[in-house]
Design a protein around this motif. Structure first.
Motif, PDB file in Angstrom:
ATOM      1  N   GLU A 105      26.216   4.568  17.717  1.00 12.19           N
ATOM      2  CA  GLU A 105      27.417   4.486  16.875  1.00 12.19           C
ATOM      3  C   GLU A 105      27.174   5.183  15.535  1.00 12.19           C
ATOM      4  N   ASN A 106      28.139   5.989  15.120  1.00 14.86           N
ATOM      5  CA  ASN A 106      28.009   6.698  13.851  1.00 14.86           C
ATOM      6  C   ASN A 106      28.468   5.813  12.697  1.00 14.86           C
ATOM      7  N   THR A 107      27.603   5.633  11.730  1.00 18.71           N
ATOM      8  CA  THR A 107      27.993   4.937  10.502  1.00 18.71           C
ATOM      9  C   THR A 107      27.489   5.761   9.326  1.00 18.71           C
ATOM     10  N   LEU A 108      27.964   5.418   8.169  1.00 14.80           N
ATOM     11  CA  LEU A 108      27.580   6.143   6.954  1.00 14.80           C
ATOM     12  C   LEU A 108      26.058   6.125   6.762  1.00 14.80           C
ATOM     13  N   LEU A 109      25.418   4.993   7.104  1.00 14.31           N
ATOM     14  CA  LEU A 109      23.988   4.848   6.839  1.00 14.31           C
ATOM     15  C   LEU A 109      23.099   5.316   7.984  1.00 14.31           C
ATOM     16  N   SER A 110      23.638   5.349   9.230  1.00 12.88           N
ATOM     17  CA  SER A 110      22.766   5.753  10.358  1.00 12.88           C
ATOM     18  C   SER A 110      22.739   7.275  10.465  1.00 12.88           C
ATOM     19  N   ASN A 111      21.966   7.860   9.571  1.00 16.81           N
ATOM     20  CA  ASN A 111      21.918   9.324   9.473  1.00 16.81           C
ATOM     21  C   ASN A 111      20.503   9.868   9.657  1.00 16.81           C
ATOM     22  N   GLY A 112      19.604   9.025  10.182  1.00 15.14           N
ATOM     23  CA  GLY A 112      18.231   9.478  10.408  1.00 15.14           C
ATOM     24  C   GLY A 112      17.413   9.575   9.146  1.00 15.14           C
ATOM     25  N   LYS A 113      17.909   8.937   8.058  1.00 16.50           N
ATOM     26  CA  LYS A 113      17.174   8.995   6.792  1.00 16.50           C
ATOM     27  C   LYS A 113      17.125   7.614   6.156  1.00 16.50           C
ATOM     28  N   PHE A 114      16.033   7.365   5.429  1.00 12.68           N
ATOM     29  CA  PHE A 114      15.925   6.165   4.609  1.00 12.68           C
ATOM     30  C   PHE A 114      15.089   6.537   3.401  1.00 12.68           C
ATOM     31  N   GLU A 115      15.618   6.290   2.224  1.00 12.03           N
ATOM     32  CA  GLU A 115      14.962   6.725   0.995  1.00 12.03           C
ATOM     33  C   GLU A 115      13.850   5.754   0.606  1.00 12.03           C
ATOM     34  N   GLU A 116      12.609   6.256   0.668  1.00  8.04           N
ATOM     35  CA  GLU A 116      11.449   5.474   0.217  1.00  8.04           C
ATOM     36  C   GLU A 116      10.409   6.473  -0.261  1.00  8.04           C
ATOM     37  N   TYR A 171       0.860  -1.183   0.000  1.00  9.10           N
ATOM     38  CA  TYR A 171       0.000   0.000   0.000  1.00  9.10           C
ATOM     39  C   TYR A 171       0.900   1.238   0.000  1.00  9.10           C
ATOM     40  N   TYR A 172       0.486   2.288  -0.697  1.00 10.24           N
ATOM     41  CA  TYR A 172       1.348   3.461  -0.883  1.00 10.24           C
ATOM     42  C   TYR A 172       0.696   4.751  -0.392  1.00 10.24           C
ATOM     43  N   LEU A 173       1.546   5.739  -0.147  1.00  5.03           N
ATOM     44  CA  LEU A 173       1.122   7.096   0.181  1.00  5.03           C
ATOM     45  C   LEU A 173       1.681   8.014  -0.908  1.00  5.03           C
ATOM     46  N   PRO A 174       1.032   8.045  -2.090  1.00  2.00           N
ATOM     47  CA  PRO A 174       1.563   8.824  -3.218  1.00  2.00           C
ATOM     48  C   PRO A 174       1.804  10.280  -2.825  1.00  2.00           C
ATOM     49  N   GLY A 175       2.950  10.810  -3.249  1.00  2.00           N
ATOM     50  CA  GLY A 175       3.288  12.204  -2.967  1.00  2.00           C
ATOM     51  C   GLY A 175       3.942  12.410  -1.609  1.00  2.00           C
ATOM     52  N   GLU A 176       4.099  11.346  -0.808  1.00  2.00           N
ATOM     53  CA  GLU A 176       4.748  11.480   0.503  1.00  2.00           C
ATOM     54  C   GLU A 176       5.986  10.600   0.577  1.00  2.00           C
ATOM     55  N   ARG A 177       7.049  11.162   1.133  1.00  2.00           N
ATOM     56  CA  ARG A 177       8.283  10.391   1.349  1.00  2.00           C
ATOM     57  C   ARG A 177       8.277   9.768   2.741  1.00  2.00           C
ATOM     58  N   PHE A 178       8.872   8.601   2.864  1.00  2.00           N
ATOM     59  CA  PHE A 178       9.021   7.969   4.174  1.00  2.00           C
ATOM     60  C   PHE A 178       9.965   8.777   5.053  1.00  2.00           C
ATOM     61  N   GLU A 179       9.614   8.897   6.324  1.00  2.00           N
ATOM     62  CA  GLU A 179      10.509   9.518   7.303  1.00  2.00           C
ATOM     63  C   GLU A 179      10.753   8.546   8.453  1.00  2.00           C
ATOM     64  N   VAL A 180      11.992   8.533   8.927  1.00  2.00           N
ATOM     65  CA  VAL A 180      12.378   7.701  10.067  1.00  2.00           C
ATOM     66  C   VAL A 180      11.634   8.197  11.312  1.00  2.00           C
ATOM     67  N   ARG A 203      -0.526   3.963   8.686  1.00  2.00           N
ATOM     68  CA  ARG A 203      -0.598   4.607   7.370  1.00  2.00           C
ATOM     69  C   ARG A 203       0.139   5.942   7.365  1.00  2.00           C
ATOM     70  N   LEU A 204       1.011   6.137   8.328  1.00  2.00           N
ATOM     71  CA  LEU A 204       1.775   7.382   8.418  1.00  2.00           C
ATOM     72  C   LEU A 204       3.062   7.287   7.609  1.00  2.00           C
ATOM     73  N   ALA A 205       3.381   8.360   6.884  1.00  2.00           N
ATOM     74  CA  ALA A 205       4.667   8.396   6.179  1.00  2.00           C
ATOM     75  C   ALA A 205       5.815   8.397   7.189  1.00  2.00           C
ATOM     76  N   LYS A 206       5.539   8.952   8.377  1.00  2.00           N
ATOM     77  CA  LYS A 206       6.516   8.914   9.469  1.00  2.00           C
ATOM     78  C   LYS A 206       5.907   8.090  10.601  1.00  2.00           C
ATOM     79  N   PRO A 207       6.193   6.774  10.610  1.00  2.00           N
ATOM     80  CA  PRO A 207       5.557   5.937  11.638  1.00  2.00           C
ATOM     81  C   PRO A 207       6.070   6.268  13.040  1.00  2.00           C
TER      82      PRO A 207
END
Length: 595
Positions: free
Chosen positions: A195-206, A173-182, A217-221
């Motif tokens: 721990e700081n890593t390249l990927l643990s930056n508070g973002k995930f592209e979806e 199921y999708y939320l068209p026009g909304e980006r996922f937020e952590v 159904r929240l873009a930011k669960p």
């Protein structure tokens, strides 16, 4: 022809990555290198024979399908997983990333990981054990990527129309026009413990965002949502109506062959076919059955289709499901064609209260009476990966308190019994591994399991480091479970004698429980003392209707204890009523067989 079960089944649930880990470091948020990890290869012939000898018929390898992990396997063509959408460092086994392969952590050679699991299936079968693995149909990892899909199989979501909230053949199921937020982290939580890593930056592209596994159904669960997963679409529209044929009520009484025939000419949502194909793939590899996660979140019609397809291929497949709503039990058994459901909300919860000291044994016969029509389908357990360890101070604080509970759980019905690895040696789940807190053995992080490790004894699997109390506890489980899988009576009749004794027997109260089990060739009287510091001396009564059903005439009959063979007593039948003089030590149970 559908097969019938003639003896009890016993399932040994083992958390695969923890079983053979001998590292005792247990650093919170520790890496695989710091805290160690168990492998498929650790289940040696010796280890498997010891599990079998415990009285086990089925082994459930938890955490086998490839799920999201924090470990760099890019050299093997596997993409890195983002800590912002992974729980723990080792990852949740219920956020599956690739259903056609296995967790690379579990292999000595990640390139050869699937073959290493096939070899484990073969070793398990050689030891006389049937193999179960998880299938998690309600949700998949946020970053699902199949690397070894069979020809013609596309990934979940690969062909979805992401401009639509819903389409019957979209997998998500999708939320068209909304980006996922952590999510916003709570309670001081930070991915990987900060721990700081390249990927643990508070973002995930979806983009667009998908609905989350628990239905958010929240873009930011929310932090407490299953934010590391996305919900799979089974053709249930956002308003809850069904976009597929409904199963007629009469099919509750039909067998799996009739269910299979019903779906043959129906138009089916794409997700149904994808998960059926996954199940059949694993059956082809030699797996003997499945434990289905959160089955009640998926429509019962899908289960009718899925399970009838499985049974057409293997009529003896063992199908166990997690359903926690008692009002749905019969629907998922009869219409959904499940073999077994967790008996959590009724039996386990009642037993837990009694073990904690404030519950009454009176609840147990009431629960059994309410389950009479489906008792064979309700799997009994005292521990699993979701529940607190018995020995944890937050539960009972003492593994000995499990003894009467385990006897009752394993002997009161014809249903299968399940134990969780380490339960048999009193594992308390006391280590803070990182994500989630103690009382449960962590399913999210790399950790050692200390009491279990003493049994593993540097992979000798002989209990060489166990204390005398731990050895005695394991011996108790071994005696009990082996008795249950060999007893004909435990697949026969049941009748409680508890309330009759409460009314007619001096010193008998709500911390004792008694019932009888019988078949044509075996008659048992089972009585348990749930008190940790109190003896009971009682004249147990066997009511006249049971004496009549057992065709006993007035006289004296020998009774022999089946667990420790130390108690030989007598059933005295006088004027059609039976009496047994018993002395019960604290936490003692007697399984008395009429000779």
């Amino acid at each position: 022809m559908q097969s019938t079960v003639k003896r009890k089944a016993v399932v040994y649930q083992v958390f695969t990555r923890l079983f053979g880990n001998t590292n005792t470091n247990n650093k919170p948020w520790g890496t695989l290198e710091e805290n160690g990890v168990g492998k498929f290869a650790d289940f040696t012939d010796k280890a498997l024979l010891e599990i079998k000898a415990l009285g086990v018929t089925h082994i459930w390898y938890t955490g086998v399908p490839h799920h999201a992990v924090i470990g760099d396997y890019t050299a093997y063509g596997i993409s890195n997983d983002d800590p912002d959408v992974v729980k723990g460092r080792a990852g949740s086994p219920y956020a599956v990333k690739d259903y056609y392969n296995v967790n690379p952590d579990l292999a000595i050679d990640p390139n050869n990981r699937l073959q290493e699991f096939k070899d484990l299936i073969e070793r398990s079968h050689k030891a006389g054990l049937k193999v179960l693995i998880d299938i998690v149909p309600n949700h998949v990892a946020r970053d699902y990527k199949g690397l070894t899909n069979p020809k013609g199989v596309s990934d979940f979501g690969a062909e979805d129309d992401t401009t639509l909230v819903y389409h019957v053949n979209n997998n998500f199921y999708y939320l068209p026009g909304e980006r996922f937020e952590v999510p916003d982290w709570e309670g001081g939580y930070l991915p990987l413990g900060g721990e700081n890593t390249l990927l643990s930056n508070g973002k995930f592209e979806e983009n667009p965002a998908k609905w989350t596994g628990n239905g958010s159904r929240l873009a930011k669960p929310n932090f407490n949502d299953w934010y590391e997963t996305v919900k799979v679409n089974y053709g249930v529209r956002p308003d809850g109506t069904k976009d597929f044929a409904e199963l007629p009520e009469a099919y509750a009484k039909e067998d799996y062959e009739a269910h299979h025939a019903f779906w043959k000419d129906k138009k089916l949502p794409d997700s149904w076919v994808k998960f059926r194909d996954i199940a059949l793939y694993w059956l082809d590899l030699g797996v003997d059955g499945f434990r289905f996660d959160m089955a009640e979140m998926v429509p019962v019609e899908f289960w009718s289709y899925m399970n009838s397809s499985i049974k057409m291929k293997n009529p003896d497949a063992f199908l166990l499901a997690e359903v926690y709503n008692p009002s749905l039990y019969r629907e998922y058994i009869h219409k959904g064609k499940m073999d077994y459901l967790y008996d959590k909300v009724e039996l386990y919860d009642s037993i837990k209260h009694i073990m904690k000291g404030y519950g009454w044994t009176d609840h147990i016969p009431v629960v059994q009476k309410g389950m009479a029509d489906i008792e064979h389908h309700m799997l009994h357990f005292l521990e699993n990966h979701d529940e607190q360890r018995i020995a944890s101070p937050d539960f009972a604080g003492n593994p000995q308190l499990a003894k009467p509970a385990m006897v009752v759980s394993a002997t009161i019905s014809t249903s299968p019994t399940m134990i969780y690895f380490g339960q048999e040696v009193g594992e308390p789940g006391a280590d803070d591994a990182g994500f989630g807190k103690p009382t449960r053995t962590s399913i999210f992080d790399y950790v050692g399991v200390p009491h279990h490790q003493r049994w593993v004894n540097n992979k000798k699997f002989d209990g060489g480091q166990l204390s005398e109390e731990e050895k005695e506890l394991r011996d108790f489980y071994k005696r009990l479970l082996n008795f249950t899988i060999n007893s004909e009576a435990l697949m026969g009749e049941y009748q409680e004698i508890h309330f009759f004794n409460k009314e007619h027997t001096q010193n008998y109260d709500h911390r004792v429980l008694s019932y009888v089990r019988w078949s044509a060739n075996e008659k048992l009287i089972i009585v348990s003392n749930w008190e940790g510091a109190r003896n009971y001396s009682i004249e147990l009564k066997v009511p006249g209707d049971i004496i009549e059903k057992w065709n006993l005439k007035d006289g004296i009959y020998t009774l022999e204890d089946q667990l420790y063979n130390k108690t030989q007593t007598e059933l005295k039948v006088e004027n059609g009523l039976g009496t047994v003089t018993l002395h019960l030590e604290p936490l003692e149970s007697l399984v008395l067989q009429l000779k």
